[in-house]
Structure formats: structure tokens, C-alpha cells
Design a protein around this motif. Structure first.
Motif, mmCIF file in Angstrom:
data_model
loop_
_atom_site.group_PDB
_atom_site.id
_atom_site.type_symbol
_atom_site.label_atom_id
_atom_site.label_comp_id
_atom_site.label_asym_id
_atom_site.label_seq_id
_atom_site.Cartn_x
_atom_site.Cartn_y
_atom_site.Cartn_z
ATOM 1 N N ASN B 14 -3.109 -11.710 -19.844
ATOM 2 C CA ASN B 14 -3.224 -10.364 -19.291
ATOM 3 C C ASN B 14 -4.374 -10.279 -18.295
ATOM 4 N N THR B 15 -5.521 -10.875 -18.670
ATOM 5 C CA THR B 15 -6.667 -10.828 -17.772
ATOM 6 C C THR B 15 -6.362 -11.594 -16.502
ATOM 7 N N SER B 16 -5.745 -12.789 -16.625
ATOM 8 C CA SER B 16 -5.526 -13.584 -15.425
ATOM 9 C C SER B 16 -4.515 -12.911 -14.510
ATOM 10 N N ALA B 17 -3.525 -12.207 -15.082
ATOM 11 C CA ALA B 17 -2.563 -11.480 -14.238
ATOM 12 C C ALA B 17 -3.258 -10.335 -13.526
ATOM 13 N N LEU B 18 -4.176 -9.663 -14.236
ATOM 14 C CA LEU B 18 -4.895 -8.540 -13.623
ATOM 15 C C LEU B 18 -5.800 -9.042 -12.494
ATOM 16 N N VAL B 19 -6.497 -10.166 -12.772
ATOM 17 C CA VAL B 19 -7.368 -10.743 -11.731
ATOM 18 C C VAL B 19 -6.519 -11.183 -10.532
ATOM 19 N N GLY B 20 -5.370 -11.820 -10.824
ATOM 20 C CA GLY B 20 -4.464 -12.256 -9.756
ATOM 21 C C GLY B 20 -4.015 -11.073 -8.909
ATOM 22 N N PHE B 21 -3.675 -9.964 -9.569
ATOM 23 C CA PHE B 21 -3.220 -8.771 -8.846
ATOM 24 C C PHE B 21 -4.338 -8.215 -7.955
ATOM 25 N N ILE B 22 -5.537 -8.097 -8.539
ATOM 26 C CA ILE B 22 -6.651 -7.521 -7.770
ATOM 27 C C ILE B 22 -6.953 -8.402 -6.549
ATOM 28 N N PHE B 23 -6.984 -9.724 -6.781
ATOM 29 C CA PHE B 23 -7.256 -10.676 -5.712
ATOM 30 C C PHE B 23 -6.195 -10.550 -4.605
ATOM 31 N N ALA B 24 -4.918 -10.520 -5.008
ATOM 32 C CA ALA B 24 -3.823 -10.434 -4.033
ATOM 33 C C ALA B 24 -3.866 -9.094 -3.295
ATOM 34 N N ALA B 25 -4.186 -8.019 -4.021
ATOM 35 C CA ALA B 25 -4.218 -6.691 -3.386
ATOM 36 C C ALA B 25 -5.339 -6.619 -2.356
ATOM 37 N N VAL B 26 -6.496 -7.221 -2.694
ATOM 38 C CA VAL B 26 -7.625 -7.205 -1.748
ATOM 39 C C VAL B 26 -7.271 -8.015 -0.501
ATOM 40 N N ILE B 27 -6.671 -9.195 -0.689
ATOM 41 C CA ILE B 27 -6.274 -10.016 0.470
ATOM 42 C C ILE B 27 -5.244 -9.262 1.314
ATOM 43 N N GLY B 28 -4.227 -8.686 0.643
ATOM 44 C CA GLY B 28 -3.168 -7.982 1.365
ATOM 45 C C GLY B 28 -3.717 -6.799 2.145
ATOM 46 N N MET B 29 -4.554 -5.993 1.489
ATOM 47 C CA MET B 29 -5.124 -4.818 2.162
ATOM 48 C C MET B 29 -6.032 -5.283 3.298
ATOM 49 N N GLY B 30 -6.732 -6.414 3.107
ATOM 50 C CA GLY B 30 -7.597 -6.963 4.159
ATOM 51 C C GLY B 30 -6.790 -7.330 5.395
ATOM 52 N N ILE B 31 -5.649 -7.997 5.187
ATOM 53 C CA ILE B 31 -4.798 -8.395 6.317
ATOM 54 C C ILE B 31 -4.289 -7.145 7.046
ATOM 55 N N VAL B 32 -3.798 -6.151 6.263
ATOM 56 C CA VAL B 32 -3.253 -4.932 6.871
ATOM 57 C C VAL B 32 -4.353 -4.183 7.643
ATOM 58 N N THR B 33 -5.582 -4.178 7.087
ATOM 59 C CA THR B 33 -6.683 -3.477 7.755
ATOM 60 C C THR B 33 -7.039 -4.157 9.080
ATOM 61 N N VAL B 34 -7.187 -5.487 9.052
ATOM 62 C CA VAL B 34 -7.587 -6.199 10.274
ATOM 63 C C VAL B 34 -6.471 -6.129 11.320
ATOM 64 N N ALA B 35 -5.237 -6.418 10.910
ATOM 65 C CA ALA B 35 -4.139 -6.456 11.885
ATOM 66 C C ALA B 35 -3.731 -5.055 12.333
ATOM 67 N N GLY B 36 -3.878 -4.066 11.451
ATOM 68 C CA GLY B 36 -3.316 -2.756 11.757
ATOM 69 C C GLY B 36 -4.313 -1.666 12.079
ATOM 70 N N HIS B 37 -5.596 -1.847 11.732
ATOM 71 C CA HIS B 37 -6.495 -0.692 11.831
ATOM 72 C C HIS B 37 -7.803 -0.928 12.560
ATOM 73 N N VAL B 38 -8.301 -2.185 12.575
ATOM 74 C CA VAL B 38 -9.604 -2.426 13.217
ATOM 75 C C VAL B 38 -9.494 -2.091 14.704
ATOM 76 N N GLN B 39 -10.485 -1.373 15.251
ATOM 77 C CA GLN B 39 -10.374 -0.828 16.604
ATOM 78 C C GLN B 39 -10.941 -1.746 17.697
ATOM 79 N N ALA B 40 -11.380 -2.981 17.346
ATOM 80 C CA ALA B 40 -11.887 -3.897 18.380
ATOM 81 C C ALA B 40 -10.848 -4.015 19.500
ATOM 82 N N ASP B 41 -11.301 -4.000 20.760
ATOM 83 C CA ASP B 41 -10.381 -3.909 21.902
ATOM 84 C C ASP B 41 -9.281 -4.964 21.903
ATOM 85 N N THR B 42 -9.680 -6.232 21.719
ATOM 86 C CA THR B 42 -8.697 -7.322 21.790
ATOM 87 C C THR B 42 -7.618 -7.141 20.733
ATOM 88 N N LEU B 43 -8.080 -6.850 19.498
ATOM 89 C CA LEU B 43 -7.129 -6.662 18.391
ATOM 90 C C LEU B 43 -6.224 -5.469 18.674
#
Lengths: 226, 59
Positions: B14-43
Motif C-alpha cells: 500500500n505504501t509503495s503504491a501510494l509513493v509510486g502514485f505521488i511520484f508519478a503525479a508530481v512528474i506528470g504535473m511537472g511536465i504539464v506545467t513546463v510544456a503548457g504553462h511556463v511563460q518563458a518566451d521560447t517555450l
């Protein structure tokens, strides 16, 4: 555990992202390019003459559209990490995940990440009047997170308390209200704005359903391999 | 004893599944934030059409 989540998410996200990119290029991009004629001032709405609905639009641009394909694949891979991570947690708690019920997972993800924020901040054409981007992003993230929690409560909670909290989480961002511009200043005909929002939401639903199906397929396969 | 081991294993998974979920959610949200929301001109310029088509706040 994490290797299985990562592998499934990469395959599902990249494959669904490529399909989403093709759908966007066919159905959404032409509306955006059409609107850019008004944004750039080449066409003027109510400028004394009526503008034909059919306009000559720029064709495929390898650099611009190539980047769109790349970023769509990237964004859907991001979605896939969150979706497969949640699937892993659910299957650890005894809920079977398959390619078929993955479609429902995908639709729930679509509601959280695409539809819920669009209810008060519809997909916008370039050039439309809008409030400060940072304010809208804060509202967007808040709405997405609260809708995602609501989807989990509806999917796995039981009893009226869980469903009631879910309803509050879904409604609250819209009762609070999304940041709105002070004046309407968009140069683009409203018909194009409506078509763009409809197309973006439709393509999003199709793409998320495919993403959910792929995520369920790759996750159940990875899990069966142990 | 067997029950205790089973309970421990279940708790660990149970703990490892929860840790896996949190880790995956942070990575996923990180990708969506950088690719979809960061306002740097080039991006912003590279991801411009996708941000509009995906319904992210863009400008």
C-alpha cells in the motif's frame, strides 16, 4: 512499481499524444489560423465589408506544426503519468484496471483537466480579451486539482458525504468565478470563437478517451507480467 | 505469525503504491506545467498553438 508506471505512461502518453496532435492539426489548427487573419488585421470583422467564411489559410508548416506535435505528445505523456499513477494505486487497492474501463478513467481525466476549467475559461482563440495570465493559471490549477479530487471521490468514494464533497469541489471554482477581462476587445468573429472552443473540447474528449484506453492496456499488461 | 507477515506485506505494498502514485503525479504535473504553462518566451512560442488547442491560459 515506479518502473512499471513510467514505462506504461510513456507508451500510452506518447501514442495517445500523437493521435491527439493529428486530430488537433486537422480540426483545431485551421480555426486558429483563420482567427489569426483577424488578429493580424488582414481581415476586419464589421469593418464595412462582410468577410467570406471560406478563406485561404496557410498550409502545413513543418517547423510550427512539428513543434505542436512534439508538445502535444509531451503534454499527453504528462497526463499519462498522473493517470497511470492513479491506476496503479487503484489496482493495488483491489480495483481491476483494463483497456476497456480505462476509457472511463480517460473521460474522468478529461473532465478534470480539460472540461472543468473550460466551463468558466473556455479554450480561447489568439487575440481574445482575457484577464492576467498568472491569475488565470492559478484559477486553472485550482480548478483542475479540485475536479480531479472530485472525480476520485465519485469513482471510489461511497455514500452521500463523499458525493456531496465531490459536488462542492466541482461547483466551487465556478461559484468563485474565473478571472475575467475588464472589457471585451477580441477582433475575431464570435462564430470562430465558438467553433474553436467546440473543436478543442471535442478533440480533447476523443484524445483523453484514447489515452485512458491505452493507459489501461499498458498498465494491465505491465501488471500481469509482474 | 502468518497473519502478521501478510499484514506487513499488504501495508508495504500500500505504501509503495501510494509513493509510486505521488511520484508519478508530481512528474506528470511537472511536465504539464513546463510544456503548457511556463511563460518563458521560447517555450511559449514553441507550444503556442498547443496551449490554445488544449485550453490552457496562454497569453
Amino acid at each position: 512499481m515506479f518502473a512499471k508506471i513510467g514505462t506504461s505512461a510513456l507508451f500510452a502518453g506518447f501514442a495517445a499524444g500523437l493521435i491527439a496532435a493529428v486530430l488537433q492539426l486537422i480540426f483545431v489548427q485551421p480555426v486558429l489560423l483563420h482567427a489569426e487573419l483577424y488578429e493580424a488585421g488582414e481581415l476586419v470583422h464589421f469593418g464595412g465589408t462582410l468577410n467570406a467564411v471560406e478563406q485561404e489559410l496557410p498550409g502545413f508548416d513543418a517547423m510550427r506544426d512539428g513543434l505542436s506535435v512534439l508538445f502535444t505528445a509531451l503534454i499527453y505523456t504528462g497526463y499519462a503519468f498522473m493517470l497511470v499513477g492513479a491506476m496503479a494505486l487503484a489496482s493495488d487497492r483491489g480495483h481491476a484496471v483494463t483497456a476497456r474501463n480505462g476509457i472511463i478513467w480517460g473521460i474522468a481525466g478529461y473532465i478534470a483537466f480539460h472540461f472543468a476549467p473550460a466551463v468558466s475559461l473556455p479554450p480561447e482563440l489568439p487575440g481574445v480579451a482575457a484577464a492576467d495570465v498568472v491569475d488565470r493559471q492559478i484559477w486553472w490549477f485550482g480548478t483542475v486539482i479540485s475536479a480531479a479530487i472530485a472525480m476520485a471521490l465519485i469513482g471510489f468514494g461511497s455514500g452521500w458525504a463523499a458525493w456531496g464533497v465531490a459536488a462542492v469541489l466541482l461547483l466551487a471554482p465556478h461559484v468563485i468565478g474565473a478571472p475575467q477581462p475588464e472589457y471585451f476587445a477580441g477582433p475575431v468573429p464570435p462564430e470562430l470563437g465558438g467553433e474553436f472552443a467546440g473543436r478543442a473540447l471535442g478533440v480533447g474528449l476523443a484524445s483523453w478517451a484514447i489515452l485512458g484506453c491505452f493507459a489501461g492496456f499498458f498498465w494491465s499488461r505491465a501488471e500481469a507480467e509482474g | 505469525m502468518t497473519t502478521m507477515t501478510a499484514t506487513k506485506t499488504a501495508a508495504k505494498s500500500n505504501t509503495s503504491a501510494l509513493v509510486g502514485f505521488i511520484f508519478a503525479a508530481v512528474i506528470g504535473m511537472g511536465i504539464v506545467t513546463v510544456a503548457g504553462h511556463v511563460q518563458a518566451d521560447t517555450l511559449h512560442d514553441a507550444a503556442h498553438d498547443v496551449r490554445h488547442a488544449t485550453g490552457f491560459p496562454c497569453h
